[in-house]
Scaffold this motif. Structure first.
Motif, PDB file in Angstrom:
ATOM      1  N   GLN A 100       0.782  -1.229   0.000  1.00 29.18           N
ATOM      2  CA  GLN A 100       0.000   0.000   0.000  1.00 29.18           C
ATOM      3  C   GLN A 100       0.821   1.291   0.000  1.00 29.18           C
ATOM      4  OE1 GLN A 100      -0.967  -2.600   2.383  1.00 29.18           O
ATOM      5  NE2 GLN A 100      -2.269  -3.279   0.685  1.00 29.18           N
ATOM      6  N   ARG A 101       2.161   1.212   0.063  1.00 33.92           N
ATOM      7  CA  ARG A 101       2.954   2.440   0.180  1.00 33.92           C
ATOM      8  C   ARG A 101       4.172   2.390  -0.748  1.00 33.92           C
ATOM      9  NH1 ARG A 101       5.383   3.467   5.374  1.00 33.92           N
ATOM     10  NH2 ARG A 101       5.725   1.210   5.324  1.00 33.92           N
ATOM     11  N   ILE A 102       4.452   3.542  -1.350  1.00 33.35           N
ATOM     12  CA  ILE A 102       5.615   3.692  -2.217  1.00 33.35           C
ATOM     13  C   ILE A 102       6.363   4.960  -1.803  1.00 33.35           C
ATOM     14  CG2 ILE A 102       6.404   4.186  -4.573  1.00 33.35           C
ATOM     15  CD1 ILE A 102       4.013   2.583  -5.585  1.00 33.35           C
ATOM     16  N   ALA A 103       7.645   4.834  -1.509  1.00 34.14           N
ATOM     17  CA  ALA A 103       8.494   6.009  -1.310  1.00 34.14           C
ATOM     18  C   ALA A 103       8.951   6.497  -2.681  1.00 34.14           C
ATOM     19  CB  ALA A 103       9.697   5.660  -0.441  1.00 34.14           C
ATOM     20  N   THR A 104       8.992   7.809  -2.849  1.00 37.47           N
ATOM     21  CA  THR A 104       9.402   8.350  -4.141  1.00 37.47           C
ATOM     22  C   THR A 104      10.383   9.502  -3.973  1.00 37.47           C
ATOM     23  OG1 THR A 104       8.608   9.251  -6.244  1.00 37.47           O
ATOM     24  CG2 THR A 104       7.471   9.986  -4.273  1.00 37.47           C
ATOM     25  N   LEU A 105      11.298   9.599  -4.920  1.00 38.23           N
ATOM     26  CA  LEU A 105      12.222  10.724  -5.044  1.00 38.23           C
ATOM     27  C   LEU A 105      12.222  11.138  -6.514  1.00 38.23           C
ATOM     28  CD1 LEU A 105      14.954   9.069  -2.888  1.00 38.23           C
ATOM     29  CD2 LEU A 105      14.242  11.420  -2.464  1.00 38.23           C
ATOM     30  N   TRP A 106      11.986  12.416  -6.768  1.00 38.06           N
ATOM     31  CA  TRP A 106      12.086  12.934  -8.130  1.00 38.06           C
ATOM     32  C   TRP A 106      13.331  13.787  -8.232  1.00 38.06           C
ATOM     33  CZ3 TRP A 106      12.224  18.024  -9.901  1.00 38.06           C
ATOM     34  CH2 TRP A 106      12.180  18.180 -11.298  1.00 38.06           C
ATOM     35  N   PHE A 107      14.073  13.639  -9.323  1.00 40.40           N
ATOM     36  CA  PHE A 107      15.271  14.449  -9.533  1.00 40.40           C
ATOM     37  C   PHE A 107      15.174  15.134 -10.891  1.00 40.40           C
ATOM     38  CE2 PHE A 107      15.968  10.096 -10.842  1.00 40.40           C
ATOM     39  CZ  PHE A 107      16.564  10.197 -12.091  1.00 40.40           C
ATOM     40  N   GLY A 108      15.618  16.369 -10.957  1.00 43.65           N
ATOM     41  CA  GLY A 108      15.548  17.127 -12.193  1.00 43.65           C
ATOM     42  C   GLY A 108      16.282  18.441 -12.059  1.00 43.65           C
ATOM     43  N   PHE A 109      15.743  19.489 -12.713  1.00 41.78           N
ATOM     44  CA  PHE A 109      16.421  20.781 -12.760  1.00 41.78           C
ATOM     45  C   PHE A 109      15.397  21.904 -12.645  1.00 41.78           C
ATOM     46  CE2 PHE A 109      18.609  17.673 -15.389  1.00 41.78           C
ATOM     47  CZ  PHE A 109      19.876  17.661 -14.803  1.00 41.78           C
ATOM     48  N   ASP A 110      15.861  23.043 -12.100  1.00 40.61           N
ATOM     49  CA  ASP A 110      14.994  24.211 -12.057  1.00 40.61           C
ATOM     50  C   ASP A 110      15.123  25.003 -13.366  1.00 40.61           C
ATOM     51  OD1 ASP A 110      17.354  25.693 -11.930  1.00 40.61           O
ATOM     52  OD2 ASP A 110      17.177  26.095  -9.774  1.00 40.61           O
ATOM     53  N   ASN A 111      14.483  26.154 -13.428  1.00 40.43           N
ATOM     54  CA  ASN A 111      14.454  26.919 -14.675  1.00 40.43           C
ATOM     55  C   ASN A 111      15.816  27.470 -15.068  1.00 40.43           C
ATOM     56  OD1 ASN A 111      11.705  26.479 -14.948  1.00 40.43           O
ATOM     57  ND2 ASN A 111      11.145  28.346 -13.845  1.00 40.43           N
ATOM     58  N   SER A 112      16.753  27.534 -14.128  1.00 37.97           N
ATOM     59  CA  SER A 112      18.097  28.012 -14.441  1.00 37.97           C
ATOM     60  C   SER A 112      19.059  26.863 -14.729  1.00 37.97           C
ATOM     61  CB  SER A 112      18.638  28.870 -13.289  1.00 37.97           C
ATOM     62  OG  SER A 112      18.754  28.105 -12.097  1.00 37.97           O
ATOM     63  N   GLY A 113      18.549  25.626 -14.740  1.00 40.78           N
ATOM     64  CA  GLY A 113      19.382  24.466 -15.049  1.00 40.78           C
ATOM     65  C   GLY A 113      20.085  23.861 -13.861  1.00 40.78           C
ATOM     66  N   GLU A 114      19.792  24.338 -12.647  1.00 43.66           N
ATOM     67  CA  GLU A 114      20.432  23.797 -11.447  1.00 43.66           C
ATOM     68  C   GLU A 114      19.677  22.554 -10.959  1.00 43.66           C
ATOM     69  OE1 GLU A 114      23.221  24.788 -10.249  1.00 43.66           O
ATOM     70  OE2 GLU A 114      23.447  26.617 -11.429  1.00 43.66           O
ATOM     71  N   PRO A 115      20.398  21.548 -10.429  1.00 46.84           N
ATOM     72  CA  PRO A 115      19.741  20.326  -9.950  1.00 46.84           C
ATOM     73  C   PRO A 115      18.792  20.598  -8.779  1.00 46.84           C
ATOM     74  CG  PRO A 115      22.111  20.013 -10.193  1.00 46.84           C
ATOM     75  CD  PRO A 115      21.860  21.483 -10.310  1.00 46.84           C
ATOM     76  N   SER A 168       1.767   5.668 -15.789  1.00 47.72           N
ATOM     77  CA  SER A 168       1.397   7.067 -15.981  1.00 47.72           C
ATOM     78  C   SER A 168       1.193   7.735 -14.626  1.00 47.72           C
ATOM     79  CB  SER A 168       0.119   7.181 -16.821  1.00 47.72           C
ATOM     80  OG  SER A 168      -0.967   6.534 -16.162  1.00 47.72           O
ATOM     81  N   ALA A 169       1.368   9.051 -14.611  1.00 47.65           N
ATOM     82  CA  ALA A 169       1.240   9.797 -13.363  1.00 47.65           C
ATOM     83  C   ALA A 169       0.771  11.206 -13.667  1.00 47.65           C
ATOM     84  CB  ALA A 169       2.570   9.823 -12.622  1.00 47.65           C
ATOM     85  N   THR A 170       0.208  11.868 -12.663  1.00 49.53           N
ATOM     86  CA  THR A 170      -0.161  13.275 -12.763  1.00 49.53           C
ATOM     87  C   THR A 170       0.426  14.018 -11.577  1.00 49.53           C
ATOM     88  OG1 THR A 170      -2.253  12.910 -11.589  1.00 49.53           O
ATOM     89  CG2 THR A 170      -2.304  12.788 -13.999  1.00 49.53           C
ATOM     90  N   TYR A 171       0.622  15.336 -11.775  1.00 46.73           N
ATOM     91  CA  TYR A 171       1.223  16.144 -10.715  1.00 46.73           C
ATOM     92  C   TYR A 171       0.490  17.468 -10.626  1.00 46.73           C
ATOM     93  CZ  TYR A 171       4.813  18.179  -7.711  1.00 46.73           C
ATOM     94  OH  TYR A 171       5.486  18.741  -6.654  1.00 46.73           O
ATOM     95  N   GLN A 172       0.114  17.833  -9.407  1.00 49.59           N
ATOM     96  CA  GLN A 172      -0.527  19.114  -9.167  1.00 49.59           C
ATOM     97  C   GLN A 172       0.383  19.956  -8.285  1.00 49.59           C
ATOM     98  OE1 GLN A 172      -4.490  18.942  -7.552  1.00 49.59           O
ATOM     99  NE2 GLN A 172      -4.692  21.170  -7.421  1.00 49.59           N
ATOM    100  N   THR A 173       0.881  21.049  -8.855  1.00 52.74           N
ATOM    101  CA  THR A 173       1.781  21.924  -8.114  1.00 52.74           C
ATOM    102  C   THR A 173       1.018  22.674  -7.035  1.00 52.74           C
ATOM    103  OG1 THR A 173       3.143  22.198 -10.096  1.00 52.74           O
ATOM    104  CG2 THR A 173       3.447  23.799  -8.329  1.00 52.74           C
ATOM    105  N   ALA A 174       1.606  22.775  -5.848  1.00 53.35           N
ATOM    106  CA  ALA A 174       0.971  23.489  -4.748  1.00 53.35           C
ATOM    107  C   ALA A 174       0.924  24.991  -5.047  1.00 53.35           C
ATOM    108  CB  ALA A 174       1.736  23.235  -3.453  1.00 53.35           C
ATOM    109  N   ALA A 175      -0.075  25.652  -4.493  1.00 55.20           N
ATOM    110  CA  ALA A 175      -0.233  27.096  -4.695  1.00 55.20           C
ATOM    111  C   ALA A 175       1.018  27.835  -4.233  1.00 55.20           C
ATOM    112  CB  ALA A 175      -1.451  27.591  -3.918  1.00 55.20           C
ATOM    113  N   GLY A 176       1.502  28.735  -5.085  1.00 56.88           N
ATOM    114  CA  GLY A 176       2.665  29.537  -4.735  1.00 56.88           C
ATOM    115  C   GLY A 176       3.994  28.885  -5.008  1.00 56.88           C
ATOM    116  N   GLN A 177       3.992  27.628  -5.502  1.00 56.22           N
ATOM    117  CA  GLN A 177       5.232  26.914  -5.782  1.00 56.22           C
ATOM    118  C   GLN A 177       5.504  26.857  -7.284  1.00 56.22           C
ATOM    119  OE1 GLN A 177       7.372  25.630  -3.250  1.00 56.22           O
ATOM    120  NE2 GLN A 177       5.977  26.988  -2.132  1.00 56.22           N
ATOM    121  N   LEU A 178       6.772  26.722  -7.647  1.00 56.86           N
ATOM    122  CA  LEU A 178       7.140  26.580  -9.043  1.00 56.86           C
ATOM    123  C   LEU A 178       6.740  25.204  -9.553  1.00 56.86           C
ATOM    124  CD1 LEU A 178      10.727  28.142  -9.031  1.00 56.86           C
ATOM    125  CD2 LEU A 178       8.596  29.198  -9.838  1.00 56.86           C
ATOM    126  N   GLY A 179       6.302  25.129 -10.802  1.00 57.37           N
ATOM    127  CA  GLY A 179       5.925  23.853 -11.401  1.00 57.37           C
ATOM    128  C   GLY A 179       7.147  23.071 -11.840  1.00 57.37           C
TER     129      GLY A 179
END
Length: 280
Positions: free
Chosen positions: A177-192, A247-258
């Motif tokens: 019933q539970r999955i731990a998740t970590l997402w890795f990527g970059f911000d708009n300036s290309g920083e991890p 497949s997955a969906t993501y809803q960005t929290a109010a006031g946070q960057l997507g």
């Protein structure tokens, strides 16, 4: 000529040990419990190989709020040596740039404790820290008897975002019933950047939960646990896993960057040792 010091001359050499060899039971998240807010995700792979992601922060004075490092290493008895740890960023054209960062060595004294040592580039330094086990994959923890074994559609492993090079997810099936998740990527300036969370299965079979960013501190000797801030960036919903795609969906929290796309189609690119392969 310049004499380059050896890895072991900069950090304490590995000591002889009678600990059991590293196997599939060691996959999971590990951290120094005096440095809560950063840590590693470790996957033991076939053929005496292992994959590590180090989710941490830039050195004091360096740009960005977060960073992540990745390495594929060799399992040797109760240790793992990652000789070519890579650091990634995006260039001005949005292309992935990966460079050699340094080395990481793990010595696992048992299934729940060990040490991590690193030798980074100038500005990062060398250090050794104790490790404590944080998570185990479903029915693959040391000493676990019985229980529900992982199935051929288990989430555990690393998953890529096709068309978005250098970005992806690490999923760990903790139980049915539970999955731990970590997402890795970059911000708009290309920083991890990276986010983490735990997803719970709902009545429809989806796995859903908030994921959060940690920031506010620095790498290595400049790490300050009391300065770590945690902010929820959004909510991730992952459909039931179907072999090597999901497949997955993501809803960005109010006031946070997507940071993460609203709709995702993910493909598996690693299968930890001990997790059934649905293609077999």
């Amino acid at each position: 000529s310049i004499t380059v010091p050896s890895f072991d001359s900069q950090v304490r050499p590995r000591q002889a040990s009678t600990a059991p060899p590293v196997d599939e039971h060691y996959s999971g998240q590990w951290y120094d419990n005096q440095r809560s807010g950063e840590g590693i995700s470790l996957e033991i792979l076939p053929n005496e190989k292992a994959l590590v992601y180090f989710f941490t922060f830039p050195p004091d004075g360096a740009p960005g709020k977060q960073t992540w490092l990745i390495g594929v290493g060799d399992v040797v008895d109760n240790g793992i040596e990652f000789a070519d740890v890579q650091q990634s960023s995006l260039d001005v054209n949005g292309n992935l740039v990966s460079t050699h960062w340094g080395r990481i060595g793990l010595v696992l004294d048992d299934c729940y404790s060990g040490t991590m040592r690193w030798d980074g580039p100038p500005g990062w330094g060398s250090m050794e820290v104790p490790l404590t086990r944080l998570t185990t994959l479903q029915s693959l923890g040391c000493g676990i008897q019985g229980g529900t074994p992982p199935t051929a559609d288990a989430a555990s492993g690393a998953w890529s975002e096709p068309g978005r090079e250098g970005r992806g997810f690490i999923f760990e099936q903790l139980d049915a019933q539970r999955i731990a998740t970590l997402w890795f990527g970059f911000d708009n300036s290309g920083e991890p950047i990276w986010v983490a969370g735990v997803l719970d299965q709902d009545q429809s079979g989806n796995f859903a939960g908030p994921v959060a960013q940690n920031f506010g501190t620095h790498f290595g000797a400049d790490f300050d646990e009391a300065s770590v801030q945690t902010v929820v960036n959004g909510t991730l919903v992952v459909a039931p896993f179907a072999c090597n795609s999901v497949s997955a969906t993501y809803q960005t929290a109010a006031g946070q960057l997507g940071l993460i796309p609203a709709s995702l189609s993910l493909q598996r690119f690693t299968l930890p040792l001990g997790v059934p392969n649905c293609a077999q």
